[in-house]
Scaffold this motif. Sequence first.
Motif, PDB file in Angstrom:
ATOM      1  N   SER A 157       1.113  -1.220   0.423  1.00 25.06           N
ATOM      2  CA  SER A 157      -0.146   0.275  -0.331  1.00 25.06           C
ATOM      3  C   SER A 157       0.849   0.814  -0.363  1.00 25.06           C
ATOM      4  CB  SER A 157      -1.207   0.075   1.231  1.00 25.06           C
ATOM      5  OG  SER A 157      -0.072   0.192   2.228  1.00 25.06           O
ATOM      6  N   CYS A 158       0.102   2.131  -0.432  1.00 23.32           N
ATOM      7  CA  CYS A 158       0.686   3.782  -0.277  1.00 23.32           C
ATOM      8  C   CYS A 158      -0.050   5.266   0.212  1.00 23.32           C
ATOM      9  CB  CYS A 158       1.757   3.988  -2.182  1.00 23.32           C
ATOM     10  SG  CYS A 158      -0.487   4.283  -2.890  1.00 23.32           S
TER      11      CYS A 158
ATOM     12  N   VAL B 277      -2.264   8.158   5.885  1.00 23.11           N
ATOM     13  CA  VAL B 277      -1.122   7.493   6.376  1.00 23.11           C
ATOM     14  C   VAL B 277      -0.353   7.971   4.539  1.00 23.11           C
ATOM     15  CG1 VAL B 277      -0.089   5.882   7.062  1.00 23.11           C
ATOM     16  CG2 VAL B 277      -1.829   6.798   8.423  1.00 23.11           C
ATOM     17  N   ILE B 278       0.775   8.579   4.548  1.00 26.82           N
ATOM     18  CA  ILE B 278       1.835   7.986   3.407  1.00 26.82           C
ATOM     19  C   ILE B 278       2.866   6.950   4.205  1.00 26.82           C
ATOM     20  CG2 ILE B 278       3.098   9.134   1.602  1.00 26.82           C
ATOM     21  CD1 ILE B 278       0.046  10.141   1.916  1.00 26.82           C
ATOM     22  N   VAL B 279       2.316   5.968   3.546  1.00 22.40           N
ATOM     23  CA  VAL B 279       3.572   5.043   3.669  1.00 22.40           C
ATOM     24  C   VAL B 279       5.329   5.166   3.208  1.00 22.40           C
ATOM     25  CG1 VAL B 279       3.966   2.586   3.567  1.00 22.40           C
ATOM     26  CG2 VAL B 279       1.740   3.300   3.472  1.00 22.40           C
TER      27      VAL B 279
ATOM     28  N   MET C 198       8.558   0.987   2.055  1.00 16.49           N
ATOM     29  CA  MET C 198       7.075  -0.364   2.812  1.00 16.49           C
ATOM     30  C   MET C 198       6.539   0.004   1.156  1.00 16.49           C
ATOM     31  SD  MET C 198       6.879  -0.333   6.652  1.00 16.49           S
ATOM     32  CE  MET C 198       6.497  -1.912   7.053  1.00 16.49           C
ATOM     33  N   GLN C 199       6.547   1.315   0.461  1.00 19.12           N
ATOM     34  CA  GLN C 199       5.198   1.548  -0.199  1.00 19.12           C
ATOM     35  C   GLN C 199       4.735   0.070  -1.342  1.00 19.12           C
ATOM     36  OE1 GLN C 199       6.271   5.158  -1.975  1.00 19.12           O
ATOM     37  NE2 GLN C 199       6.055   6.376  -0.127  1.00 19.12           N
ATOM     38  N   GLY C 200       3.659   0.507  -1.488  1.00 14.65           N
ATOM     39  CA  GLY C 200       3.426  -0.630  -2.502  1.00 14.65           C
ATOM     40  C   GLY C 200       2.320   0.360  -3.538  1.00 14.65           C
ATOM     41  N   LYS C 201       1.165  -0.193  -4.386  1.00 13.60           N
ATOM     42  CA  LYS C 201       1.612   0.306  -5.468  1.00 13.60           C
ATOM     43  C   LYS C 201      -0.744   1.055  -5.083  1.00 13.60           C
ATOM     44  CE  LYS C 201       3.282  -2.409  -8.996  1.00 13.60           C
ATOM     45  NZ  LYS C 201       3.788  -3.709  -8.253  1.00 13.60           N
ATOM     46  N   TYR C 202      -1.112   0.316  -4.943  1.00 12.82           N
ATOM     47  CA  TYR C 202      -2.579   0.699  -3.420  1.00 12.82           C
ATOM     48  C   TYR C 202      -2.514   1.260  -2.372  1.00 12.82           C
ATOM     49  CZ  TYR C 202      -3.019  -3.187  -6.748  1.00 12.82           C
ATOM     50  OH  TYR C 202      -2.632  -4.258  -8.289  1.00 12.82           O
TER      51      TYR C 202
ATOM     52  N   GLY D   7      -0.430  10.461  -2.717  1.00 11.67           N
ATOM     53  CA  GLY D   7      -0.693  11.965  -1.743  1.00 11.67           C
ATOM     54  C   GLY D   7      -2.132  11.372  -1.810  1.00 11.67           C
ATOM     55  N   ILE D   8      -2.743  12.648  -0.878  1.00 17.83           N
ATOM     56  CA  ILE D   8      -3.906  12.496  -0.478  1.00 17.83           C
ATOM     57  C   ILE D   8      -4.660  12.368  -2.273  1.00 17.83           C
ATOM     58  CG2 ILE D   8      -4.412  15.258  -1.096  1.00 17.83           C
ATOM     59  CD1 ILE D   8      -6.627  14.475   1.002  1.00 17.83           C
TER      60      ILE D   8
END
Length: 415
Positions: free
Chosen positions: A122-123, A134-136, A140-144, A178-179
């Motif tokens: 998740s991102c 929450v911005i990951v 640890m970021q993914g695409k969702y 981002g948002i």
Amino acid sequence: MEPQEAAVEGTTLSQYLLNVARERVNSLEGEVRHSVPDTLFAKRGGQDGVLDLVTLLQSIKLAIKSVGSLVRSAGIPGSGVTVPQERGKEGDIANGSRLLCQELNAHANQIWINALLYSQRSCVLVSEELPDPVIVQEDMQGKYAVVFDPLTGLSDPPAQNMGAIFGIFRQLSGGNPGIVDVMQPARNLVAAGYALYGACTVLMFSAGYGAQQFVLDTSLNEFILTEPNVTLPYSGAIYSINEGYAAEYDSETQEMLKCLKAEPAMDGRSRTCRYIGSMVADIHRTFKKGGIFMYPPHQRGFPNGRLKLLYEAGPMAYLVSQAGGQASTGTEHIIDIVPDSIHTRVPVFLGSEDDVNFATGFYNKKAPWGRSDQDPMFMLRRTLSREEKKRELPKSNTPRASDVVDDGIIAFHIG
Ligand code: FDP
């Protein structure tokens, strides 16, 4: 084989997700891979992209199971969730119950956040419990982008009709998350679902191939597919609304309620009212029995309605569309609304097509039936329209996901 054909009763949720993923990859490889905009699973990355979404959903499954077991044991001394004695007023059961719900809610939120962060898929996360997204962190970021209400239906004592709702968007921006990645209409969701913590834990889920119901088998600790093609009846006899606010609804709502009660359901049954006060439980009953669930604006604190677009009304509207029903604010399809903030509220009229059309006709002059008090032809046109619809209905009254594609409801997933 169509993905929905892989949905066989008795399949586990994990198997179902892998089946859908495999079918999706096969169809991309076999046909027009380059021209199909893949919004269900990853556009680039083929098998890896598919597995990303499956991994994310496995984490959501874990969060649902963990919260479900907390809900069931909440308040038992020694369980994970109890109310510290000094916080509850001695002898005040209602206060103790409220505090216990608050504790549960906080735990549930943390469980969801942890599960989503550690999935590394998740991102951006938007929770009903947090004021900001929450911005990951980058590594640890993914695409969702995931939107969720970790625990809803908190007005009742714990362990009665609580639930969770979630929706998954694919990241919009190519760069830093981002948002903007969650400011999408529910039509763009790649998957959504709700969990209901009732006598058993039920998961209603869709990844764009109709809606499926899973039930948690506690002996296996695994969700088992019990209804591969959930379909909302075209019309129902139950209406669900908080009538305690009757005097505070606007004149259209009051008129609509009056007419709704005066007129029998399509099959001639008298109307009946059911309102649990937990949207997941009320909507689950609507899925099963048909009818309409409503939360209109009222002047006792909620002039835009109480339910939040992004993580309550939106995912529910997506699920209901996948099951052949409708969801409206009274004047707009909920599935098409772009949120203007992450906690925007919208009025909700959701359920069987016939009943939602009837209710929204009172708000929208363009809707088929207009308002009864201004239109002498109101009842006549409604009766004629229903008669036509009855003749059109297939015997089974169960449109399949493939029929729905023709209406453009899931066509956005498959290009
Ligand atoms: P709750 O605040 O108890 O968590 O999400 C809002 C919600 O529950 C819905 O689940 C429910 O349908 C609604 O509030 C109930 O509101 P009213 O008590 O105003 O009817």
